[in-house]
Design an enzyme around this catalytic site. Structure first.
Site: not given
Ligand code: GNR
Ligand code: NI
Length: 184
Positions: A46, A51, A88-89, A130-131, A134
């Site tokens: 995702g 991000q 997480c990226l 999670h997204e 963000h």
């Protein structure tokens, strides 16, 4: 298409509230396509607009081939509880268990501006939560106990030096670990 730079923990854009997209234009579709390309290159499941330094309310996910572009997503139903490890990226190499709803229904606009709903369980449900977090400036480490969060931040304090200016440049084909020697 273009690969975008990923912002890491410490960049204030990750803590900003996003603004709803008013119309799904070609520019929005371009951003969605670039986000997919970046997510795949980074080997994520995702990716949310903050991000990549953007404040539009947009995310993309691909969990085992369940691929969605989500514009203005919102959770319209949620139930059950599930604990699972998250990463997480934007916080590379930090992983921790987080409790989430096991099942969510998310409503969003697709890349044609058409409203749709996704009824998700398991990892897809976790990824969507999670997204969407963000998109409201929230990160998975915010859910950790004081002790676990402190441990995660101590590890991150060493990792973050690898990302000057809070920027992470994704190199296609490169290992998703920043330290390939640690995979041995
Ligand atoms: O790639 C990712 N994996 C992942 C694993 C467990 C729970 C959530 C995620 S999302 C993450 C990519 C990312 O940072 N998305 O914002
Ligand atoms: Ni993330």
């Amino acid at each position: 298409m273009a690969l975008l730079e990923i912002r890491v923990l410490g960049d204030p854009v990750l803590r900003e509230e996003t603004r709803p997209v008013e119309a799904v234009t070609d520019e929005v579709r371009q951003l969605v396509d670039d986000m997919f390309e970046t997510m795949y290159a980074a080997k994520g499941i995702g990716l949310a607009a903050p991000q990549v330094g953007r404040t539009e309310r947009i995310a993309v996910v691909d969990v085992d081939g369940a691929r969605y572009a989500l514009v203005n997503p919102e959770i319209v139903a949620a139930d059950g509880k599930r604990r699972g490890e998250e990463g997480c990226l934007s916080i590379p190499d930090i992983y921790a268990d987080v409790e989430r709803n096991a099942h969510v229904v998310v409503r969003a606009l697709d890349r044609d501006g058409k409203s749709f709903e996704v009824d998700a369980a398991d990892l897809l449900a976790v990824c969507l939560q999670h997204e969407i977090d963000h998109l409201h400036g929230k990160l998975f480490v915010d859910y950790l106990s004081v002790l676990k969060r402190r441990a995660a931040m101590a590890k991150w304090a060493k990792e973050k030096d690898r990302y000057p200016g809070y920027v992470r440049t994704i190199v296609p084909g490169e290992s998703d670990s920043e330290h390939p020697e640690e995979e041995l």
